[in-house]
Design a protein around this motif. Structure first.
Motif, PDB file in Angstrom:
ATOM      1  N   SER A 132       0.821  -1.217   0.000  1.00 35.73           N
ATOM      2  CA  SER A 132       0.000   0.000   0.000  1.00 35.73           C
ATOM      3  C   SER A 132       0.849   1.258   0.000  1.00 35.73           C
ATOM      4  O   SER A 132       0.408   2.308  -0.456  1.00 35.73           O
ATOM      5  N   ASP A 133       2.068   1.215   0.525  1.00 33.87           N
ATOM      6  CA  ASP A 133       2.994   2.341   0.380  1.00 33.87           C
ATOM      7  C   ASP A 133       4.420   1.831   0.500  1.00 33.87           C
ATOM      8  O   ASP A 133       4.679   0.822   1.153  1.00 33.87           O
ATOM      9  N   LEU A 134       5.335   2.525  -0.175  1.00 32.57           N
ATOM     10  CA  LEU A 134       6.718   2.075  -0.260  1.00 32.57           C
ATOM     11  C   LEU A 134       7.661   3.264  -0.345  1.00 32.57           C
ATOM     12  O   LEU A 134       7.403   4.230  -1.059  1.00 32.57           O
ATOM     13  N   SER A 135       8.765   3.178   0.402  1.00 31.56           N
ATOM     14  CA  SER A 135       9.867   4.132   0.284  1.00 31.56           C
ATOM     15  C   SER A 135      11.144   3.322   0.106  1.00 31.56           C
ATOM     16  O   SER A 135      11.435   2.420   0.898  1.00 31.56           O
ATOM     17  N   THR A 136      11.912   3.612  -0.945  1.00 38.45           N
ATOM     18  CA  THR A 136      13.104   2.827  -1.238  1.00 38.45           C
ATOM     19  C   THR A 136      13.985   3.559  -2.240  1.00 38.45           C
ATOM     20  O   THR A 136      13.563   4.545  -2.853  1.00 38.45           O
ATOM     21  N   ASP A 137      15.231   3.077  -2.423  1.00 35.13           N
ATOM     22  CA  ASP A 137      16.085   3.456  -3.537  1.00 35.13           C
ATOM     23  C   ASP A 137      16.119   2.253  -4.473  1.00 35.13           C
ATOM     24  O   ASP A 137      16.555   1.169  -4.067  1.00 35.13           O
ATOM     25  N   ALA A 138      15.664   2.425  -5.712  1.00 36.94           N
ATOM     26  CA  ALA A 138      15.448   1.278  -6.607  1.00 36.94           C
ATOM     27  C   ALA A 138      16.302   1.372  -7.863  1.00 36.94           C
ATOM     28  O   ALA A 138      16.451   2.448  -8.441  1.00 36.94           O
ATOM     29  N   THR A 139      16.829   0.224  -8.272  1.00 37.37           N
ATOM     30  CA  THR A 139      17.544   0.104  -9.541  1.00 37.37           C
ATOM     31  C   THR A 139      16.917  -1.028 -10.340  1.00 37.37           C
ATOM     32  O   THR A 139      16.800  -2.158  -9.837  1.00 37.37           O
ATOM     33  N   PHE A 140      16.483  -0.732 -11.590  1.00 36.23           N
ATOM     34  CA  PHE A 140      15.845  -1.720 -12.445  1.00 36.23           C
ATOM     35  C   PHE A 140      16.749  -2.038 -13.631  1.00 36.23           C
ATOM     36  O   PHE A 140      17.386  -1.141 -14.196  1.00 36.23           O
ATOM     37  N   THR A 141      16.775  -3.294 -14.038  1.00 34.38           N
ATOM     38  CA  THR A 141      17.520  -3.724 -15.214  1.00 34.38           C
ATOM     39  C   THR A 141      16.542  -4.199 -16.290  1.00 34.38           C
ATOM     40  O   THR A 141      15.678  -5.026 -16.013  1.00 34.38           O
ATOM     41  N   ASN A 142      16.682  -3.648 -17.510  1.00 31.32           N
ATOM     42  CA  ASN A 142      15.781  -3.974 -18.627  1.00 31.32           C
ATOM     43  C   ASN A 142      14.322  -3.734 -18.226  1.00 31.32           C
ATOM     44  O   ASN A 142      13.500  -4.651 -18.199  1.00 31.32           O
TER      45      ASN A 142
END
Length: 225
Positions: A132-142
């Motif tokens: 329902s809620d999210l806080s993060t540092d995200a790295t996506f590949t492709n």
């Protein structure tokens, strides 16, 4: 191709945009009629908080849906969620807390679960998170944004990767033609989220500990416990 997102995201707003206009139960009903999946379970009347140093998952599929259940007084409830599905994932330094109100005016009690605190990491397969809620540092590949949710993923050798709405038979199915995003890999750092449900085909929790405390004591950031 890698894409990095830093900071927090208001997933409640994002989920409302992503939730299809047709009720999620309709898509689940189609799956049941085709024998594709079992009935979704009803979520409890309280959500829970999860923090982690890192979640490293493969074959991400992320789409909007609705988690249905009951409130603590037994009334019907529906919660817009973003479902994040991974074919497999490892998690470091995880804390999960649930604040449960006690009857007879006794206040709250918090159940706290911790695992993966040492060098060993939590291991999960066919992992689905109803967030329902999210806080993060995200790295996506492709990363692919805007794919149909039911399209799922194809493995490196051309095999079908069964990460798609309702594939586990437990999480809300959503609309297979609705908006979704997918990635070969997603690495989430400094994770803080609230969720209504988590399901996994397997979940290995090294160093599992469980404790109860009086009052509302949700998990702090992973580096504060």
């Amino acid at each position: 191709m890698e894409s990095q997102v830093r900071g927090g995201t208001r997933w409640k707003r994002f989920a409302l945009v992503m939730v299809p206009s047709v009720a999620a139960t309709a898509a689940i009903g189609v799956g049941l009629a085709q024998g594709a999946l079992a009935a979704s379970f009803s979520v409890s009347g309280v959500d829970f908080k999860v923090t982690a140093q890192q979640l490293d998952g493969h074959n991400l599929l992320q789409y909007g849906s609705v988690a249905t259940g009951k409130t603590l007084d037994g009334k019907d409830a529906a919660h817009p969620v973003v479902v994040s599905g991974f074919s497999d994932a490892t998690i470091s330094k995880m804390c999960q807390s649930v604040v449960q109100p006690l009857p007879f005016g006794l206040g709250d009690v918090t159940m706290t679960l911790k695992a993966g605190q040492g060098s060993q990491k939590i291991e999960a397969s066919n992992l689905y998170l109803d967030v329902s809620d999210l806080s993060t540092d995200a790295t996506f590949t492709n990363l692919d944004i805007g794919v149909a949710a039911g399209e799922g993923k194809t493995g490196k050798n051309g095999e079908r990767v069964v990460i798609q709405p309702g594939a586990d038979g437990k999480t809300p199915g959503g609309n297979p033609y609705g908006f979704a995003q997918r990635a070969d890999r997603a690495v989430l750092e400094n994770v803080e989220q609230h969720a209504w449900a988590t399901t996994a085909g397997s979940f290995k929790l090294p160093g599992l500990s469980l404790s109860l405390s009086k009052g509302a004591n949700e998990c702090p950031a992973w580096n504060k416990y």
